[in-house]
Design a protein around this motif. Structure first.
Motif, mmCIF file in Angstrom:
data_model
loop_
_atom_site.group_PDB
_atom_site.id
_atom_site.type_symbol
_atom_site.label_atom_id
_atom_site.label_comp_id
_atom_site.label_asym_id
_atom_site.label_seq_id
_atom_site.Cartn_x
_atom_site.Cartn_y
_atom_site.Cartn_z
ATOM 1 N N ALA A 1 22.241 16.298 -2.392
ATOM 2 C CA ALA A 1 23.586 15.679 -2.151
ATOM 3 C C ALA A 1 23.424 15.195 -1.248
ATOM 4 N N PRO A 2 24.797 13.975 -0.760
ATOM 5 C CA PRO A 2 25.154 13.574 0.039
ATOM 6 C C PRO A 2 26.197 14.009 1.131
ATOM 7 N N GLY A 3 26.095 13.493 2.404
ATOM 8 C CA GLY A 3 26.968 14.789 2.833
ATOM 9 C C GLY A 3 28.520 14.909 3.113
ATOM 10 N N GLY A 4 29.399 15.382 3.447
ATOM 11 C CA GLY A 4 30.824 14.780 3.284
ATOM 12 C C GLY A 4 31.446 15.742 2.484
ATOM 13 N N GLY A 5 30.965 16.659 1.578
ATOM 14 C CA GLY A 5 31.582 17.138 0.665
ATOM 15 C C GLY A 5 32.173 16.572 -0.632
ATOM 16 N N CYS A 6 31.407 15.508 -0.964
ATOM 17 C CA CYS A 6 31.986 14.759 -1.692
ATOM 18 C C CYS A 6 31.115 14.269 -3.628
ATOM 19 N N LEU A 7 30.272 15.208 -3.410
ATOM 20 C CA LEU A 7 29.750 15.771 -4.763
ATOM 21 C C LEU A 7 29.851 17.940 -5.036
ATOM 22 N N GLU B 1 28.678 3.648 -5.929
ATOM 23 C CA GLU B 1 27.731 4.481 -4.846
ATOM 24 C C GLU B 1 27.649 6.176 -5.867
ATOM 25 N N ALA B 2 28.582 5.933 -6.306
ATOM 26 C CA ALA B 2 28.900 7.520 -6.908
ATOM 27 C C ALA B 2 28.061 7.740 -7.924
ATOM 28 N N SER B 3 27.355 7.027 -8.754
ATOM 29 C CA SER B 3 26.369 7.101 -9.894
ATOM 30 C C SER B 3 25.060 7.847 -9.078
ATOM 31 N N LEU B 4 24.486 6.657 -8.218
ATOM 32 C CA LEU B 4 23.613 7.712 -7.452
ATOM 33 C C LEU B 4 23.707 9.332 -7.195
ATOM 34 N N SER B 5 24.540 9.221 -6.573
ATOM 35 C CA SER B 5 24.551 11.152 -6.383
ATOM 36 C C SER B 5 24.518 12.327 -7.791
ATOM 37 N N VAL B 6 25.154 11.332 -8.449
ATOM 38 C CA VAL B 6 25.398 12.167 -10.070
ATOM 39 C C VAL B 6 24.027 11.573 -10.861
ATOM 40 N N VAL B 7 23.214 11.009 -10.648
ATOM 41 C CA VAL B 7 22.072 10.939 -11.166
ATOM 42 C C VAL B 7 20.955 11.712 -10.371
ATOM 43 N N GLU B 8 21.037 11.645 -9.133
ATOM 44 C CA GLU B 8 19.850 12.619 -8.636
ATOM 45 C C GLU B 8 20.348 14.211 -8.552
ATOM 46 N N ALA B 9 21.785 14.182 -8.505
ATOM 47 C CA ALA B 9 22.167 15.735 -8.877
ATOM 48 C C ALA B 9 21.605 16.646 -10.132
ATOM 49 N N ALA C 1 31.510 22.509 -1.465
ATOM 50 C CA ALA C 1 30.636 21.070 -2.188
ATOM 51 C C ALA C 1 28.904 21.124 -1.954
ATOM 52 N N PHE C 2 28.687 21.071 -2.817
ATOM 53 C CA PHE C 2 27.387 20.837 -2.210
ATOM 54 C C PHE C 2 26.958 19.978 -1.546
ATOM 55 N N GLY C 3 26.379 20.093 -0.800
ATOM 56 C CA GLY C 3 25.205 19.296 0.762
ATOM 57 C C GLY C 3 25.979 19.854 1.834
#
Length: 480
Positions: free
Chosen positions: A337-343, A304-312, A385-387
């Protein structure tokens, strides 16, 4: 000069008009758009052999028909009133370039190697095309079937062909049956592969004129490889050493070329794992006065990380295309960006007139600055982090010296563990940049850094690895 008679030009134009599928009204509209001055009735009389037009008007009719034929089938074309003798060269460098360009029209990607070989005959050379695999470890020949080509691949680190690729220039070898010239294939400044060139007329491959002619041919081929890969899979399949799953495929297609350059900046990037990329992405945009840079990291190696990066990447580009500055770019990325500081990530902007670097960090390590044999972190504060909140990270600045290098590096580089659990470490990163990055072109430095990290981790990735390097080169007229 060679002349075509009025009658013959009209007869051939009428025959081509019949092949074009155009109605008389459609032909007249195309002719009129080119500046034609005669009426629809005059055109009707001309194509039916009842009247003649002035030479300039006949040529516009011929051109209108030819434009339509180019859309459908290509040659034969309607002649013009005057033709240059031997309009198409039969031998030499221009013949090679024209032959490759004409042959590539409507050609599928896998036909390019044969077209290049045919172009080589106009230069009295035999040519084999090699393309780099996506991991940039091997050069794979495009001749033969897929399995044989993979077996005949050349190592980029240890072969003469690899030397031409690494240095983005030409190398001559004399240890085979015949002297051979290896010259890099570039799309603009991005390295795609090499040509193996063997003279068939006893020419010396050291001949500067032959090397220059092969460089022209390789440059045209580089553009054609990139263009045809966009609508066919033949060349793409040869460059893959293994399959890509959906997350990696989506992310790779969101990334720009690994190399970009103008006369005042050189950018090089590299990411790993090449066939299973999940959580790292980069972007850049170069203009006359500015280089804009971005690196995004979604942390652990998760699908699922790839979707976060593509959206960013998409949000960042949308803001940048609208002329937004760093603060607005950050807000755009934070909004998706998704929550939780993962991006996390770094956004930077380099003024190419003054060398002024502006950057902000969202939960990410600061850029590293490399020059005079030293690599140090740029001074400035890191934001969240983002978000993770509305707070905007502070924008920091630094004035680069000419030839100074900026390195944006994801955490996966320093944290990549070996089989004993020992990370690659910041000390190794700093040492590599201080020792090697200052003397290598950024794309080669980025490739070797990621290769070193991959080797340390035995190609086992718990986090993706990514690096984006940019060197300010004021006054440098020949960067690659």
């Amino acid at each position: 000069m060679k002349f075509v008679s009025d009658h013959e030009q009209r007869r051939l134009a009428a025959a081509c008009f019949e092949r074009s599928g155009l109605t008389l009204e459609q032909l007249w509209l195309r002719y009129f758009a080119l500046g034609g001055a005669d009426s629809l009735l005059d055109l009707d009389a001309y194509v039916n052999g009842l009247a003649q037009l002035a030479p300039a008007q006949r040529d516009m009719v011929a051109h209108a028909v030819n434009e339509r034929l180019d859309e459908l089938t290509g040659p034969p074309r309607a002649p013009y009133s005057r033709l240059e003798r031997w309009a198409k060269p039969r031998h030499g460098p221009l013949s090679a370039l024209v032959g490759l360009l004409d042959g590539a029209h409507r050609a599928p990607p896998e036909r390019l190697p044969a077209l290049v070989a045919e172009a080589g005959r106009a230069l009295d050379v035999e040519i084999v095309v090699y393309l780099a695999d996506y991991g940039q470890r091997l050069l794979v020949p495009l001749s033969g079937d897929h399995a044989a080509a993979q077996q005949a691949a050349l190592d980029i680190e240890t072969t003469a062909a690899g030397s031409a690729f690494r240095r983005a220039n030409s190398v001559v070898t004399r240890n085979g049956e015949r002297p051979t010239l290896w010259t890099v294939v570039l799309d603009g400044v991005e390295r795609l592969g090499v040509l193996e060139v063997v003279p068939t007329d006893d020419s010396d491959p050291e001949d500067p004129l032959l090397r220059e002619q092969c460089r022209w041919l390789a440059g045209l081929l580089g553009h054609l490889v990139t263009i045809t890969t966009q609508y066919g899979d033949g060349l793409d399949a040869r460059r893959r050493r293994r399959n890509r799953e959906f997350p990696a495929e989506m992310l790779w297609h969101s990334l720009p070329p690994l190399t970009g350059a103008t006369d005042t900046v050189i950018v090089g990037a590299s990411v790993a794992p090449a066939y299973d990329l999940r959580g790292v992405g980069f972007d850049y945009a170069l203009s006359e006065n500015t280089a804009q840079l971005a690196l995004f990291d979604a942390g652990a190696h998760r699908a699922e990380a790839s979707l976060s990066v593509v959206e960013a990447l998409s949000a960042y580009r949308a803001a940048r295309h609208d002329g937004a500055g760093l603060a607005e770019q950050h807000r755009a990325v934070a909004a998706v960006a998704p929550g939780g500081g993962c991006l996390t990530g770094v956004l930077a902007e380099l003024d190419l007139r003054t060398g002024r670097l502006s950057w902000l960090s969202a939960g990410h390590p600061a850029p590293l600055l490399v020059g005079d044999g030293h690599a140090t972190a740029a001074s400035g504060r890191t934001g969240p982090a983002f978000g993770t909140g509305s707070a905007l990270p502070p924008i920091s600045t630094h004035h680069l010296a000419p030839e100074e290098l900026v390195a944006l590096v994801c955490r996966g580089v320093t944290e990549a563990p070996n089989s004993s659990g020992e990370p690659f470490g910041r000390e190794n990163l700093i040492g590599f940049l201080a020792r090697d990055a200052a003397t290598l072109l950024p794309p080669e430095a980025a490739r070797l850094l990621v290769k070193a990290v991959s080797g340390h981790a035995s190609d086992v990735f718990h986090q993706d690895v990514g690096v984006l390097l940019a060197r300010w080169t004021p006054g440098d007229d020949n960067v690659l």
